[in-house]
Enzyme design. Structure first.
Site, PDB file in Angstrom:
ATOM      1  N   TYR A  89       0.745  -1.093   0.018  1.00  0.00           N
ATOM      2  CA  TYR A  89       0.044   0.001   0.043  1.00  0.00           C
ATOM      3  C   TYR A  89       0.952   1.206  -0.043  1.00  0.00           C
ATOM      4  O   TYR A  89       1.965   1.264   0.581  1.00  0.00           O
ATOM      5  CB  TYR A  89      -0.866  -0.172   1.272  1.00  0.00           C
ATOM      6  CG  TYR A  89      -2.104   0.972   1.403  1.00  0.00           C
ATOM      7  CD1 TYR A  89      -2.671   1.390   0.175  1.00  0.00           C
ATOM      8  CD2 TYR A  89      -2.173   1.739   2.382  1.00  0.00           C
ATOM      9  CE1 TYR A  89      -3.580   2.358   0.284  1.00  0.00           C
ATOM     10  CE2 TYR A  89      -3.040   2.911   2.430  1.00  0.00           C
ATOM     11  CZ  TYR A  89      -3.670   3.215   1.379  1.00  0.00           C
ATOM     12  OH  TYR A  89      -4.677   4.073   1.442  1.00  0.00           O
ATOM     13  N   TYR A 133      -3.315   5.437   8.626  1.00  0.00           N
ATOM     14  CA  TYR A 133      -2.707   4.012   8.418  1.00  0.00           C
ATOM     15  C   TYR A 133      -1.742   3.827   9.349  1.00  0.00           C
ATOM     16  O   TYR A 133      -0.269   4.036   9.013  1.00  0.00           O
ATOM     17  CB  TYR A 133      -2.406   3.786   6.977  1.00  0.00           C
ATOM     18  CG  TYR A 133      -2.067   2.406   6.577  1.00  0.00           C
ATOM     19  CD1 TYR A 133      -3.090   1.440   6.237  1.00  0.00           C
ATOM     20  CD2 TYR A 133      -0.700   1.920   6.385  1.00  0.00           C
ATOM     21  CE1 TYR A 133      -2.793   0.265   5.754  1.00  0.00           C
ATOM     22  CE2 TYR A 133      -0.421   0.729   5.840  1.00  0.00           C
ATOM     23  CZ  TYR A 133      -1.647  -0.431   5.536  1.00  0.00           C
ATOM     24  OH  TYR A 133      -1.335  -1.471   4.902  1.00  0.00           O
ATOM     25  N   ARG A 191     -12.269  -7.245   4.525  1.00  0.00           N
ATOM     26  CA  ARG A 191     -12.434  -7.240   6.060  1.00  0.00           C
ATOM     27  C   ARG A 191     -11.402  -6.415   6.705  1.00  0.00           C
ATOM     28  O   ARG A 191     -11.703  -5.861   7.713  1.00  0.00           O
ATOM     29  CB  ARG A 191     -12.466  -8.846   6.344  1.00  0.00           C
ATOM     30  CG  ARG A 191     -12.704  -9.098   7.788  1.00  0.00           C
ATOM     31  CD  ARG A 191     -12.632 -10.416   8.090  1.00  0.00           C
ATOM     32  NE  ARG A 191     -12.974 -10.683   9.552  1.00  0.00           N
ATOM     33  CZ  ARG A 191     -13.751 -11.463   9.842  1.00  0.00           C
ATOM     34  NH1 ARG A 191     -14.866 -11.792   9.225  1.00  0.00           N
ATOM     35  NH2 ARG A 191     -13.832 -11.583  11.376  1.00  0.00           N
ATOM     36  N   ALA A 192     -10.227  -6.938   6.212  1.00  0.00           N
ATOM     37  CA  ALA A 192      -9.058  -6.139   6.962  1.00  0.00           C
ATOM     38  C   ALA A 192      -9.194  -4.830   6.776  1.00  0.00           C
ATOM     39  O   ALA A 192      -8.916  -3.950   7.760  1.00  0.00           O
ATOM     40  CB  ALA A 192      -7.783  -6.682   6.417  1.00  0.00           C
TER      41      ALA A 192
HETATM   42  P1  NAI Z   1      -8.550  -9.567   3.809  1.00  0.00           P
HETATM   43  O1  NAI Z   1      -9.134  -9.408   4.992  1.00  0.00           O
HETATM   44  O2  NAI Z   1      -9.110 -10.238   2.822  1.00  0.00           O
HETATM   45  O3  NAI Z   1      -7.001 -10.320   3.753  1.00  0.00           O
HETATM   46  C1  NAI Z   1      -5.992 -10.394   4.790  1.00  0.00           C
HETATM   47  C2  NAI Z   1      -6.066 -11.755   5.343  1.00  0.00           C
HETATM   48  O4  NAI Z   1      -4.969 -11.886   6.064  1.00  0.00           O
HETATM   49  C3  NAI Z   1      -7.261 -12.222   6.079  1.00  0.00           C
HETATM   50  O5  NAI Z   1      -7.743 -13.467   5.388  1.00  0.00           O
HETATM   51  C4  NAI Z   1      -6.667 -12.802   7.433  1.00  0.00           C
HETATM   52  O6  NAI Z   1      -7.297 -13.763   7.818  1.00  0.00           O
HETATM   53  C5  NAI Z   1      -5.194 -12.753   7.024  1.00  0.00           C
HETATM   54  N1  NAI Z   1      -4.176 -12.836   8.140  1.00  0.00           N
HETATM   55  C6  NAI Z   1      -4.002 -12.121   9.133  1.00  0.00           C
HETATM   56  N2  NAI Z   1      -3.121 -12.514   9.981  1.00  0.00           N
HETATM   57  C7  NAI Z   1      -2.508 -13.634   9.573  1.00  0.00           C
HETATM   58  C8  NAI Z   1      -1.671 -14.693   9.778  1.00  0.00           C
HETATM   59  N3  NAI Z   1      -1.084 -14.267  11.037  1.00  0.00           N
HETATM   60  N4  NAI Z   1      -1.377 -15.719   9.395  1.00  0.00           N
HETATM   61  C9  NAI Z   1      -1.994 -16.067   8.115  1.00  0.00           C
HETATM   62  N5  NAI Z   1      -3.177 -15.101   7.561  1.00  0.00           N
HETATM   63  C10 NAI Z   1      -3.303 -14.113   8.288  1.00  0.00           C
HETATM   64  O7  NAI Z   1      -7.934  -8.189   3.243  1.00  0.00           O
HETATM   65  P2  NAI Z   1      -7.277  -7.504   1.913  1.00  0.00           P
HETATM   66  O8  NAI Z   1      -7.449  -6.037   2.228  1.00  0.00           O
HETATM   67  O9  NAI Z   1      -7.636  -8.358   0.900  1.00  0.00           O
HETATM   68  O10 NAI Z   1      -5.526  -7.766   2.263  1.00  0.00           O
HETATM   69  C11 NAI Z   1      -4.964  -8.402   1.625  1.00  0.00           C
HETATM   70  C12 NAI Z   1      -3.703  -7.770   1.254  1.00  0.00           C
HETATM   71  O11 NAI Z   1      -4.056  -6.369   0.367  1.00  0.00           O
HETATM   72  C13 NAI Z   1      -2.998  -7.238   2.794  1.00  0.00           C
HETATM   73  O12 NAI Z   1      -1.477  -7.392   2.519  1.00  0.00           O
HETATM   74  C14 NAI Z   1      -3.299  -5.859   2.757  1.00  0.00           C
HETATM   75  O13 NAI Z   1      -2.752  -4.955   3.382  1.00  0.00           O
HETATM   76  C15 NAI Z   1      -3.096  -5.445   1.075  1.00  0.00           C
HETATM   77  N6  NAI Z   1      -3.789  -4.125   0.866  1.00  0.00           N
HETATM   78  C16 NAI Z   1      -5.255  -3.827   0.922  1.00  0.00           C
HETATM   79  C17 NAI Z   1      -5.866  -2.683   0.534  1.00  0.00           C
HETATM   80  C18 NAI Z   1      -7.180  -2.456   0.904  1.00  0.00           C
HETATM   81  O14 NAI Z   1      -7.518  -1.242   0.592  1.00  0.00           O
HETATM   82  N7  NAI Z   1      -7.799  -3.423   1.187  1.00  0.00           N
HETATM   83  C19 NAI Z   1      -4.841  -1.538  -0.147  1.00  0.00           C
HETATM   84  C20 NAI Z   1      -3.522  -2.071  -0.429  1.00  0.00           C
HETATM   85  C21 NAI Z   1      -3.071  -3.127   0.088  1.00  0.00           C
END
Ligand code: NAI
Length: 286
Positions: free
Chosen positions: A172, A182, A223-224
């Site tokens: 990000y 953030y 969700r995150a």
């Molecule tokens: P998401 O909630 O779908 O994905 C995050 C996942 O990480 C979840 O499934 C959660 O269960 C898992 N997780 C957390 N701690 C963990 C651990 N210790 N071991 C294994 N799994 C673990 O949310 P999102 O937003 O799709 O996130 C995916 C990636 O995208 C992350 O790296 C996030 O920082 C990045 N991102 C998200 C943005 C947004 O606006 N949603 C923007 C830019 C980057």
């Protein structure tokens, strides 16, 4: 032979991990996912009961198949690292082999090798606190779950990755520009992840002919992201200010990931690729 992908960080159908799995499946890859242990039960139940069937539909009308779901907690490398209270926690006690090393061993036992490794996970317990108010533990936890988790995954999966394979993580823009809200060291964790993308591209490229890239994604209501609390504001900001004034869909990030994982991107490694409607290129909003 089709490619096989392991996608760490899928626990529902709203996030980037799910969208990447779909794009890779649409391109013919076999899909394995790693799901955070505390979220495993509900994810597998929902999957089995057809709750995600609508979002499993691929462009050709078929449904994405997830060949296997592996329990994973990417903050622990091997069983020796797991503290007693986690081991005996009832959300963990029902699953086995969920440290990074064991997950890689299980995949090796089941399938031998993979071609694509995706890291789509992050966690910062103090994300809603400004950096100045973040504790040492909170900061280190953000780095452990969001940055070192990628180093560890690559380290343990590299030996079972076929040469020519590719890895992708999600970052990000808060790593390089000020994004108030953030917090908790998450901006620092993303800066580490991007720097590691370059160093690991060198090491994994020289040693195993594996490419390492990261996608700097625009805001998505996952969700995150909802847990951070400012996601709607960031989506509105992007709609107002980005060169492309449309909402970013997770599929657009999924498609970019499928491209980066494919032979079409065979000379791209060590890169931060923006998939954000161009917002990163703006100096001031107009
Ligand atoms: P998401 O909630 O779908 O994905 C995050 C996942 O990480 C979840 O499934 C959660 O269960 C898992 N997780 C957390 N701690 C963990 C651990 N210790 N071991 C294994 N799994 C673990 O949310 P999102 O937003 O799709 O996130 C995916 C990636 O995208 C992350 O790296 C996030 O920082 C990045 N991102 C998200 C943005 C947004 O606006 N949603 C923007 C830019 C980057």
């Amino acid at each position: 032979r089709g490619k096989r992908a392991f996608i760490a960080g899928v626990a529902d159908d709203n996030g980037y991990g799910w969208a990447i799995a779909k794009s890779l499946a649409a391109a013919g890859a076999e899909i394995l996912v790693g799901t955070w242990v505390p979220a495993l039960n509900i994810f597998e139940t929902s999957l089995r009961r057809g709750k995600f069937d609508e979002s499993r539909v691929l462009p050709d009308g078929s449904l994405m198949e997830i060949t296997k779901v592996y329990p994973l907690d990417a903050v622990y490398d091997s069983p020796e690292d797991v503290p007693e209270d986690v081991k005996t926690n009832k959300r963990y006690a029902g699953s086995t082999n969920w440290t990074v090393k064991e997950a890689a061993e299980s995949v090796k036992q089941d399938f031998g090798t993979i071609d694509i490794l995706v890291h789509s996970l992050a966690n910062g317990p103090e994300v809603s606190k400004p950096l100045l108010e973040t504790s040492r533990n909170g900061y280190l936890a953000a780095i452990s779950a969001s940055s070192y988790s990628f180093v560890s995954l690559l380290k343990h999966f590299l030996p079972i990755m076929n040469p020519g394979g590719a890895t992708i993580s999600l970052t990000y823009i808060a790593s390089e520009s000020i994004i108030p809200g953030y917090g908790g060291g998450m901006s620092s964790a993303k800066a580490a992840l991007e720097s590691d993308t370059r160093v690991l591209a060198f090491e994994a490229g020289r040693k195993h002919k594996i490419r390492v890239n990261t996608i700097s994604a625009g805001p998505l209501r996952s969700r995150a992201a909802k847990a951070i609390g400012f996601i709607d504001m960031m989506i509105d900001y992007s709609l107002e200010n980005a060169p492309l004034q449309k909402e970013l869909s997770a599929d657009e990030v999924g498609n970019a990931a499928a491209f980066l994982a494919s032979p079409l991107a065979s000379a791209i490694t060590g890169a931060v690729v923006y998939v954000d409607n161009g917002l990163n290129a703006m100096g001031v909003g107009v």
